[in-house]
Write a protein that holds these residues in place. Structure first.
Motif, mmCIF file in Angstrom:
data_model
loop_
_atom_site.group_PDB
_atom_site.id
_atom_site.type_symbol
_atom_site.label_atom_id
_atom_site.label_comp_id
_atom_site.label_asym_id
_atom_site.label_seq_id
_atom_site.Cartn_x
_atom_site.Cartn_y
_atom_site.Cartn_z
ATOM 1 N N GLN A 139 7.086 6.912 -17.781
ATOM 2 C CA GLN A 139 8.288 6.892 -16.930
ATOM 3 C C GLN A 139 8.656 8.305 -16.492
ATOM 4 O O GLN A 139 9.046 8.529 -15.355
ATOM 5 C CB GLN A 139 9.491 6.279 -17.676
ATOM 6 N N ALA A 140 8.525 9.243 -17.434
ATOM 7 C CA ALA A 140 8.828 10.637 -17.116
ATOM 8 C C ALA A 140 7.866 11.137 -16.045
ATOM 9 O O ALA A 140 8.260 11.839 -15.107
ATOM 10 C CB ALA A 140 8.731 11.493 -18.376
ATOM 11 N N GLN A 141 6.592 10.756 -16.169
ATOM 12 C CA GLN A 141 5.600 11.170 -15.169
ATOM 13 C C GLN A 141 5.918 10.574 -13.803
ATOM 14 O O GLN A 141 5.798 11.241 -12.777
ATOM 15 C CB GLN A 141 4.193 10.745 -15.595
ATOM 16 N N ASN A 142 6.343 9.313 -13.817
ATOM 17 C CA ASN A 142 6.692 8.688 -12.539
ATOM 18 C C ASN A 142 7.898 9.356 -11.899
ATOM 19 O O ASN A 142 7.975 9.472 -10.675
ATOM 20 C CB ASN A 142 6.918 7.186 -12.719
ATOM 21 N N ALA A 143 8.824 9.818 -12.743
ATOM 22 C CA ALA A 143 9.992 10.525 -12.209
ATOM 23 C C ALA A 143 9.540 11.810 -11.516
ATOM 24 O O ALA A 143 10.064 12.184 -10.471
ATOM 25 C CB ALA A 143 10.986 10.838 -13.322
ATOM 26 N N MET A 144 8.550 12.488 -12.115
ATOM 27 C CA MET A 144 8.062 13.735 -11.521
ATOM 28 C C MET A 144 7.168 13.469 -10.311
ATOM 29 O O MET A 144 7.070 14.289 -9.410
ATOM 30 C CB MET A 144 7.287 14.554 -12.563
ATOM 31 N N LEU A 145 6.518 12.303 -10.319
ATOM 32 C CA LEU A 145 5.605 11.982 -9.219
ATOM 33 C C LEU A 145 6.312 12.060 -7.874
ATOM 34 O O LEU A 145 5.772 12.570 -6.894
ATOM 35 C CB LEU A 145 5.030 10.573 -9.447
ATOM 36 N N LYS A 146 7.571 11.599 -7.852
ATOM 37 C CA LYS A 146 8.321 11.612 -6.589
ATOM 38 C C LYS A 146 8.442 13.025 -6.048
ATOM 39 O O LYS A 146 8.354 13.246 -4.851
ATOM 40 C CB LYS A 146 9.716 11.023 -6.806
ATOM 41 N N VAL A 147 8.677 13.957 -6.961
ATOM 42 C CA VAL A 147 8.866 15.333 -6.512
ATOM 43 C C VAL A 147 7.518 15.989 -6.176
ATOM 44 O O VAL A 147 7.438 16.864 -5.323
ATOM 45 C CB VAL A 147 9.717 16.114 -7.553
ATOM 46 N N PHE A 148 6.440 15.514 -6.795
ATOM 47 C CA PHE A 148 5.120 16.043 -6.432
ATOM 48 C C PHE A 148 4.699 15.520 -5.054
ATOM 49 O O PHE A 148 3.960 16.170 -4.338
ATOM 50 C CB PHE A 148 4.051 15.649 -7.455
ATOM 51 N N GLU A 149 5.162 14.309 -4.734
ATOM 52 C CA GLU A 149 4.801 13.730 -3.434
ATOM 53 C C GLU A 149 5.499 14.450 -2.293
ATOM 54 O O GLU A 149 4.914 14.685 -1.245
ATOM 55 C CB GLU A 149 5.147 12.233 -3.408
ATOM 56 N N GLU A 150 6.766 14.790 -2.520
ATOM 57 C CA GLU A 150 7.505 15.503 -1.474
ATOM 58 C C GLU A 150 8.243 16.676 -2.095
ATOM 59 O O GLU A 150 9.454 16.640 -2.271
ATOM 60 C CB GLU A 150 8.509 14.553 -0.805
#
Ligand SMILES: [Zn+2]
Length: 260
Positions: free
Chosen positions: A114-125
């Motif tokens: 879940q923590a990784q998915n939270a960061m994924l958004k910021v890595f995408e944009e």
């Protein structure tokens, strides 16, 4: 990319928004993370990081307000989703002093999914000013979607049997090369001549790590010296790969590094 590729790219001004630093030991990964941080905030001219500007020096002292080291909460086994959401929110805010803000996530492989998915958004944009550095011993624990959005820097694998004597010789060699004291360099390289072909690559790896960690520190490498040193080590690596003797390699290092 490996450490020398990273150095080359950073010094030419090439910077990505997200990195995974893997391989090596925790100290080496942290040193590489700090190198990226210095490059991201450096306000010097010419190659970055310059190692001498106010921003570089603040990162070295661990007091730059725009460079944040993110550790797990005390006693926690994981980076939680709440903690990562908070990082994401801070990253959306403009930096205080520097052109960029840098978030170095220690033990990033301890982010739960879940923590990784939270960061994924910021890595995408990613915000234009933000740089993320994920230090990970086991990058395979990171989601494929996270890995695919980060540039991976693979440090030389840690050698568990790292001989303390080799590390000590490497430390002396780096200190001598940094000091510009040719006599100390001759003495330090005397120990290198005695290394076996198995020990030599360990010695060169250790010297590379030590030199990087010493950048800009008192008695450590300047940026110019590190660049010369890295070139000499690159040459030594090539020679070691084709089984040139340690004596020849020591001679080449001496010729490349002494002030004459
Ligand atoms: Zn600088």
């Amino acid at each position: 990319m490996d450490l020398s590729d990273l150095q080359k790219r950073l010094s030419s001004g090439k910077l990505f928004h997200a990195y995974i630093v893997t391989g090596g030991d925790a100290d080496a990964r942290k040193a590489a993370g700090e190198l990226i941080a210095r490059a991201a905030v450096c306000s010097g001219s010419g190659d970055v990081p310059c190692g001498v500007c106010r921003d570089c020096r603040k990162v070295q002292r661990g007091v730059h307000p725009d460079v944040e080291l993110i550790a797990r909460e005390e006693g926690a086994r994981e980076h939680t989703v709440d903690a990562m959401r908070a990082v994401r929110a801070r990253a959306a805010v403009l930096p205080n002093e520097a052109r960029r803000s840098v978030y170095i996530i220690l033990d990033a492989d301890a982010m739960n999914p879940q923590a990784q998915n939270a960061m994924l958004k910021v890595f995408e944009e990613p915000p234009a000013h933000a740089v993320f550095v994920l230090l990970a011993d086991n990058p395979q624990r990171l989601l494929e979607t996270v890995r695919s959005r980060c540039e991976t820097v693979n440090l030389t694998p840690a050698r568990p049997a790292g001989d303390p004597e080799t590390a000590e010789s490497a430390g002396k060699f780096v200190a001598a090369a940094a000091s510009g004291d040719d006599l100390a360099l001759v003495r330090a390289l005397g120990a290198v001549e005695k290394l076996s072909r198995v020990e030599l690559p360990d010695f060169l790896d250790a010297a590379r790590r030590e030199a990087l960690a010493s950048l800009g520190k008192r008695g450590g490498m300047t940026r110019e010296r590190l660049s010369e040193f890295t070139k000499a080590l690159d040459e030594a690596d090539k020679m070691a790969a084709v089984n040139v003797s340690a004596g020849h390699i020591a001679g080449m290092l001496l010729a490349g590094l002494c002030n004459k």
